[in-house]
Write an enzyme that holds these catalytic residues in place. Structure first.
Site, PDB file in Angstrom:
ATOM      1  N   SER A  66       2.220   1.859   7.517  1.00  0.00           N
ATOM      2  CA  SER A  66       1.547   2.577   6.428  1.00  0.00           C
ATOM      3  C   SER A  66       1.740   4.085   6.465  1.00  0.00           C
ATOM      4  O   SER A  66       1.436   4.768   5.488  1.00  0.00           O
ATOM      5  CB  SER A  66       0.042   2.277   6.439  1.00  0.00           C
ATOM      6  OG  SER A  66      -0.193   0.961   6.048  1.00  0.00           O
ATOM      7  N   LYS A  69       3.628   5.424   3.690  1.00  0.00           N
ATOM      8  CA  LYS A  69       3.028   5.608   2.360  1.00  0.00           C
ATOM      9  C   LYS A  69       2.970   7.090   1.975  1.00  0.00           C
ATOM     10  O   LYS A  69       3.111   7.440   0.803  1.00  0.00           O
ATOM     11  CB  LYS A  69       1.608   5.023   2.344  1.00  0.00           C
ATOM     12  CG  LYS A  69       1.555   3.504   2.453  1.00  0.00           C
ATOM     13  CD  LYS A  69       0.114   3.012   2.680  1.00  0.00           C
ATOM     14  CE  LYS A  69       0.043   1.495   2.727  1.00  0.00           C
ATOM     15  NZ  LYS A  69      -1.323   0.999   3.052  1.00  0.00           N
ATOM     16  N   TYR A 194       9.890  -1.999   0.021  1.00  0.00           N
ATOM     17  CA  TYR A 194       8.631  -1.628   0.677  1.00  0.00           C
ATOM     18  C   TYR A 194       8.599  -2.052   2.146  1.00  0.00           C
ATOM     19  O   TYR A 194       8.184  -1.287   3.013  1.00  0.00           O
ATOM     20  CB  TYR A 194       7.460  -2.256  -0.086  1.00  0.00           C
ATOM     21  CG  TYR A 194       6.111  -1.867   0.462  1.00  0.00           C
ATOM     22  CD1 TYR A 194       5.585  -0.592   0.228  1.00  0.00           C
ATOM     23  CD2 TYR A 194       5.348  -2.760   1.207  1.00  0.00           C
ATOM     24  CE1 TYR A 194       4.347  -0.227   0.731  1.00  0.00           C
ATOM     25  CE2 TYR A 194       4.114  -2.402   1.716  1.00  0.00           C
ATOM     26  CZ  TYR A 194       3.612  -1.138   1.472  1.00  0.00           C
ATOM     27  OH  TYR A 194       2.392  -0.777   1.974  1.00  0.00           O
ATOM     28  N   TYR A 246      -7.490   4.103   6.395  1.00  0.00           N
ATOM     29  CA  TYR A 246      -8.068   2.900   5.793  1.00  0.00           C
ATOM     30  C   TYR A 246      -9.564   3.136   5.512  1.00  0.00           C
ATOM     31  O   TYR A 246      -9.946   4.261   5.182  1.00  0.00           O
ATOM     32  CB  TYR A 246      -7.859   1.683   6.716  1.00  0.00           C
ATOM     33  CG  TYR A 246      -6.418   1.480   7.119  1.00  0.00           C
ATOM     34  CD1 TYR A 246      -5.404   1.372   6.152  1.00  0.00           C
ATOM     35  CD2 TYR A 246      -6.048   1.392   8.453  1.00  0.00           C
ATOM     36  CE1 TYR A 246      -4.077   1.176   6.525  1.00  0.00           C
ATOM     37  CE2 TYR A 246      -4.723   1.185   8.824  1.00  0.00           C
ATOM     38  CZ  TYR A 246      -3.751   1.082   7.850  1.00  0.00           C
ATOM     39  OH  TYR A 246      -2.444   0.884   8.225  1.00  0.00           O
ATOM     40  N   VAL A 264      -0.171  -0.036  11.022  1.00  0.00           N
ATOM     41  CA  VAL A 264      -0.563  -1.169  11.869  1.00  0.00           C
ATOM     42  C   VAL A 264       0.345  -1.363  13.087  1.00  0.00           C
ATOM     43  O   VAL A 264       0.110  -2.251  13.909  1.00  0.00           O
ATOM     44  CB  VAL A 264      -0.649  -2.503  11.091  1.00  0.00           C
ATOM     45  CG1 VAL A 264      -1.826  -2.483  10.144  1.00  0.00           C
ATOM     46  CG2 VAL A 264       0.653  -2.807  10.393  1.00  0.00           C
TER      47      VAL A 264
END
Lengths: 310, 310, 310, 310
Positions: A66, A69, A194, A246, A264
């Site tokens: 992540s 992102k 992705y 998160y 993660v």
């Protein structure tokens, strides 16, 4: 105050936090991640003056997950402009788990609340321009090379394949958004891009250097060239604060108080104005999906060096 | 950079934003607030050196409303300690409207996600110590006097009564939390304290000075005395960033980037490290409940003086 | 087929299901209910010809609890007419627990989805006409007397007090609905009426006779007088099928298939066209709030006598 | 009472309801359905003695759409048994729109609440046994032939293709359920079967005859052979009552009171014990997705012939 640490300090802190790995667990839902060693801990601070202090498993490679992102967001903002990006993705934290789909149904208009939850990140990656998935992945990788100042960075294809095959929740999010006009084109191709973006593999120093570019308001550390326009780098850092960890972003802001993004794989990238980039990794995750020892190391660093922006 | 403005600049900016009042509307669900004049705009910057620049309706009194949530939080943290406070109230932004009750039902354990939504603020006010509602209101008011350096500040009892009588959503939140052990004691007494806390009436300079104490890390501007312990002032500022502007906090962080808290009276209090406190008021609200011109004035200030923390 | 059972059969079935009481538990959140004996099981079938077969603790009194929702609905429909009642309360099952508040927030317009969940039942009781709470309770009690053909039925005031004091979730529902114009007047008075309505105490034969009136399309069993207009009795029975057993109504319809309403006292009232009323009681509840042995007894009755309407 | 109607009566009722078509609209989200004529109204009653009364556009073909959910459910129950089917799909009505995904996230364990919402229906179709999609579609079609007593019934491939291409919400539901182990295998193949199942094209008499088999407790009208075991036919009828008309099932049960299932083609199939099957079609839909004139025709039929099961 001298906002520098020594390698020895970092080493001591790693020893200090190591026992806490057993408070979390290595995620088992992505087979290729499940075999990580929870004691593969590393930490690095990349200062704006180019000095890099680091300790632990410094040569070990791990995937961005992540953390990518934020990088894809920067690229999409540069490619498409703020107005377009935020016509498809919101700016608000959600309080929900990162893979949640419910708010897509209840929000009006239906769009992901921010680019840090999976739905929003998928919508952002969908905006990366390119002729083909290969093109788009290439573009993302080149951008990572530029940020890290290192052309050797590549993709962990085993992790990418493993994630692609098990990405059913992300498929659900994509089709839901496709129905609502948030994303366009082939869902399978988007997931290909992705999962590869998530599987970009770096070491701790490379990650810290990427963080340092954000800390440096988007400028390259050596040449000073503006890789990311300043106001867009700022937008990215803002999302790191409000939604980067998160649904533990709020407590992280209180306990640590620096712009940061976790993945993660157990990695976290932080960035501190006038100081530099920070990277930590420790594969054992808490129930929110953040690295247990990574959070602790960042809390120690923030507290000792007084890094909080608040 | 010189982070100061002149009264003339403030005056010009007020003229500039005045036409936009018609993009929002004065809230009509609290009778005593409904009669506010949307053009009663004021703005003030209270610098850490004691200088206060201000313009507009500077003598006009308005009520704190949700801005009081930050003040009550500081007091509860001082009275009860972090551990107790956060055993009852969470630290995460929600993405929901401030009066929402649904997450109380779906969160496990059932507790308000943060102290800036109504549910969380009610739980916080429930922690203020005191023999009676009068005692507790007195304690809150004394604290405001201390922060503002002004003992003349009082309560607008007409607004308090009006809000008390129409506070059915807040009653629903209280009883729901009482069922789940988040709040204790009489709901009606709690609402008495809460609506009075919201109805503390200040002028623009007083509000800016309260913000300045937070900007000054909890220290009194003149005496330097630590009114709020530094780490608790920091917690308050963190919540202002992640949840201070209702469910527009994320976009406000991007557009403005300073710790700030708004109220439905149209006031917003901001605080900027090394600079001071900022207060704006303009009763016309957007659909999220934030002052239309207040947001614009803060965006102008942040942009001209480069105040963003990101 | 002969749709009659003998006392001996009922007695055998009670023995058969008794061991299953330990699969559930007596609810502990209402102190006065917590002390019920889980083995106080009784069952009764009241035939349209006036014959009543019964077994178990037939003289034991228990409270109606949510079974009273059907009775209050019949009365409100008679008092206010269908159009008014359904302007405030919907007709759809929810799939949510009976005390849920979330759908009040997400439904548009905001009204309870049906009269069998607590929110809807409170709105219905709010429609009962009367000068005072005492008046309204008197009216409800007279109606129960009429349905049961027994003027001796009263209220268990200990249970009523116990429920009144702990009714915080119901208070939350009421204030939420008051905010949205679904209910009017004093919430405390409404809860006074509602908790007394829930605390009407009957024995198994009385309850079966009430069910028999619904089975008899609203007519008194002896005189044939139309106590409830036929089309309103039908509406009540429809709600019993679609929403009568909390969020287990769907599986109950499949397994048993008769209009029935349960209460947290462990009682269930059923009604079967051309047959009569059925009542069962057994205080041990499953996690949905239905009597464990009550469900089993009804399933046995439905299966042996072929009572399903489907 | 004579529960029969004449063709003339049906014709008159069609004339009566025709003006109301303009209260709804033909759905435009499936291109192949968007071109239906809202005045193509037809109605048919197929009695258990074999007599069929019908009126309107009796030769016009329309697709089953969601009506096929009942048929697939019957087949899956026969193929897999109740226990298996209900280990994957619940029995409770939801109160949500048929395409909703939110409850899949909030329910614990995560499974569709019932087989009449899209998620549940997809899970049911996933249980149909067969070597390939063609096999499974063939099996479904044979079953329809058996129920309708007519081997000529086929699939409207234009509608099937159109639905397959635009089925993104259903894809989202499938992938969400695949993640949670509710469905297995290829989602695209499942959607191929599902959209063909929905696109089975019948006329009004054929549909009424299918309804008549359910009314006849699963037995063929002519031969008396048990096509569907009685207890499984009953389960299907129960779902028609509790969830057959989307989130208008509750009000339909009150207004009409017969087991019925609607589809977005504007068709509704009903079944009445001891009477027979009823079919209506009228492509103009209300906002819940039910045929406006279909609902009215069924209400008239139920009222005149006293068909309500309540």
């Amino acid at each position: 105050m001298n906002k520098k640490v020594t390698e020895q300090q970092l080493q001591e802190w790693i020893e200090h936090v190591k026992p806490f790995t057993r408070l979390g667990k290595v995620p088992d839902y992505i087979p290729a991640l499940a075999k990580q060693d929870p004691e593969h801990i590393a930490v690095s601070v990349f200062h704006l003056d180019g000095e890099c202090v680091r300790a632990g498993y410094v040569d070990h490679l791990f995937t961005l997950q992540s953390i990518s992102k934020v990088i894809a967001l920067a690229l999409a903002l540069m490619d498409q402009g703020e107005d377009y990006v935020f016509s498809k993705v919101g700016m608000e934290p959600t309080g929900d788990p990162f893979h949640s789909i419910a708010k897509l149904e209840t929000s009006n208009p239906s769009k992901p609340l921010n680019p840090m939850i999976n739905a929003g990140a998928l919508a952002v990656t969908n905006m990366i321009e390119g002729e083909s998935p290969t093109d788009k992945v290439g573009k993302l990788l080149s951008f990572v090379h530029e940020l890290a100042g290192d052309n050797t960075i590549g993709i962990d294809t085993e992790v990418a394949s493993s994630e692609f095959e098990t990405a059913h929740l992300n498929r659900a999010l994509c089709y839901y958004m496709k129905q609502n006009g948030i994303i366009e084109g082939s869902v399978e191709e988007l997931l290909d891009v992705y999962t590869k973006q998530c599987s970009i593999a770096v070491n701790i120093q490379q990650l810290a250097r990427i963080g340092a570019v954000f800390a440096n308001e988007g400028r390259d550390l050596q040449s000073g060239r503006q890789i990311i326009p300043k106001h867009l780098a700022r937008i990215c850092k803002t999302f790191m604060v409000t939604c980067g960890m998160y649904d533990a972003s709020g407590s992280f802001a209180i306990r640590v108080g620096i712009p940061a993004k976790s993945g993660v794989s157990g990695a976290i990238m932080g960035c501190v104005k006038d100081v530099g980039g920070i990277a930590v990794v420790g594969p054992s995750l808490d129930e929110k999906g953040n690295s247990v020892v990574g959070m602790q190391l960042l809390e120690m660093l923030s507290s000792r060096l007084e890094l909080s922006i608040f």
